[in-house]
Motif scaffolding. Structure first.
Motif, PDB file in Angstrom:
ATOM      1  N   ASP A 158      18.969 -21.499 -35.478  1.00 64.55           N
ATOM      2  CA  ASP A 158      19.551 -20.176 -35.255  1.00 64.55           C
ATOM      3  C   ASP A 158      20.093 -19.609 -36.557  1.00 64.55           C
ATOM      4  N   LEU A 159      19.457 -18.558 -37.046  1.00 65.13           N
ATOM      5  CA  LEU A 159      19.889 -17.883 -38.265  1.00 65.13           C
ATOM      6  C   LEU A 159      20.622 -16.588 -37.978  1.00 65.13           C
ATOM      7  N   SER A 160      20.656 -16.160 -36.716  1.00 66.66           N
ATOM      8  CA  SER A 160      21.215 -14.848 -36.392  1.00 66.66           C
ATOM      9  C   SER A 160      22.678 -14.754 -36.809  1.00 66.66           C
ATOM     10  N   VAL A 161      23.000 -13.645 -37.477  1.00 69.69           N
ATOM     11  CA  VAL A 161      24.369 -13.394 -37.941  1.00 69.69           C
ATOM     12  C   VAL A 161      24.948 -12.209 -37.181  1.00 69.69           C
TER      13      VAL A 161
ATOM     14  N   SER B 179      23.306  -8.126 -35.339  1.00 66.34           N
ATOM     15  CA  SER B 179      22.121  -7.334 -35.024  1.00 66.34           C
ATOM     16  C   SER B 179      21.355  -6.980 -36.299  1.00 66.34           C
ATOM     17  N   GLY B 180      20.105  -7.432 -36.351  1.00 67.72           N
ATOM     18  CA  GLY B 180      19.239  -7.111 -37.478  1.00 67.72           C
ATOM     19  C   GLY B 180      19.338  -8.027 -38.683  1.00 67.72           C
ATOM     20  N   LEU B 181      20.249  -8.968 -38.667  1.00 72.75           N
ATOM     21  CA  LEU B 181      20.451  -9.833 -39.829  1.00 72.75           C
ATOM     22  C   LEU B 181      20.358 -11.297 -39.456  1.00 72.75           C
ATOM     23  N   PRO B 182      19.426 -12.026 -40.045  1.00 76.35           N
ATOM     24  CA  PRO B 182      18.357 -11.549 -40.910  1.00 76.35           C
ATOM     25  C   PRO B 182      17.221 -10.946 -40.081  1.00 76.35           C
ATOM     26  N   SER B 183      16.396 -10.169 -40.735  1.00 73.63           N
ATOM     27  CA  SER B 183      15.287  -9.549 -40.018  1.00 73.63           C
ATOM     28  C   SER B 183      14.164 -10.559 -39.809  1.00 73.63           C
ATOM     29  N   PHE B 184      13.364 -10.309 -38.801  1.00 76.18           N
ATOM     30  CA  PHE B 184      12.206 -11.143 -38.502  1.00 76.18           C
ATOM     31  C   PHE B 184      11.269 -11.220 -39.704  1.00 76.18           C
ATOM     32  N   ILE B 185      10.942 -10.069 -40.292  1.00 74.69           N
ATOM     33  CA  ILE B 185       9.943 -10.048 -41.353  1.00 74.69           C
ATOM     34  C   ILE B 185      10.457 -10.741 -42.608  1.00 74.69           C
ATOM     35  N   ASP B 186      11.746 -10.628 -42.913  1.00 78.17           N
ATOM     36  CA  ASP B 186      12.301 -11.328 -44.082  1.00 78.17           C
ATOM     37  C   ASP B 186      12.213 -12.839 -43.911  1.00 78.17           C
ATOM     38  N   VAL B 187      12.525 -13.320 -42.725  1.00 73.91           N
ATOM     39  CA  VAL B 187      12.434 -14.759 -42.479  1.00 73.91           C
ATOM     40  C   VAL B 187      10.976 -15.209 -42.539  1.00 73.91           C
ATOM     41  N   LEU B 188      10.087 -14.451 -41.937  1.00 75.34           N
ATOM     42  CA  LEU B 188       8.663 -14.790 -41.990  1.00 75.34           C
ATOM     43  C   LEU B 188       8.185 -14.892 -43.436  1.00 75.34           C
ATOM     44  N   LYS B 189       8.530 -13.927 -44.263  1.00 72.17           N
ATOM     45  CA  LYS B 189       8.115 -13.944 -45.674  1.00 72.17           C
ATOM     46  C   LYS B 189       8.600 -15.208 -46.382  1.00 72.17           C
TER      47      LYS B 189
END
Length: 131
Positions: A41-44, A46-56
């Motif tokens: 669980d990385l959720s901090v 709403s929106g942080l971190p974003s899905f695409i940033d983590v995927l990258k």
């Protein structure tokens, strides 16, 4: 201390343990994770971190030969689909029903939960080989 790449020790461990054709899920804050699948669980907020940033960041370290995304993303979140295609330009994308994607998380090595709150921002990465 690790100098480059994914610094989260749990994500780094899972990536290092991946074999050819193993699965790793990444998704939004609302994705139900099967009880026997490791949840990182990385959720901090709403929106942080974003899905695409983590995927990258995961893609910096993980060789991927195929991905699975929900069929529904085509109509319900086409912007996210375009972002996925940008970061995985040469990787096969298989579209499956969202209900199937959620079931398939039960055979994934782990699921990385982000703070993303846009619909169908979920993916299963199938690891490839580098040789």
């Amino acid at each position: 201390m690790k100098k480059t790449g994914v610094m989260n020790s749990n994500i780094s461990r899972v990536i290092a343990d991946m074999g050819h054709m193993d699965w790793l899920g990444i998704g939004d804050a609302g994705t139900p994770v099967p009880k026997d699948t490791e949840k990182i669980d990385l959720s901090v907020r709403s929106g942080l971190p974003s899905f695409i940033d983590v995927l990258k960041e995961v893609l910096v370290e993980l060789e991927v030969q195929k991905v699975y995304v929900a069929e529904e993303i085509k109509t319900e979140n086409s912007k996210q689909l375009e972002e996925i295609k940008k970061v995985l330009p040469d990787v096969e994308i298989e579209f499956i029903p969202h209900s199937q994607l959620k079931k398939d998380l039960s055979v994934s090595k782990a699921f990385i939960r982000t703070g993303e709150e846009t619909p169908y921002s979920n993916i299963i990465l199938e690891s490839g080989v580098i040789f």
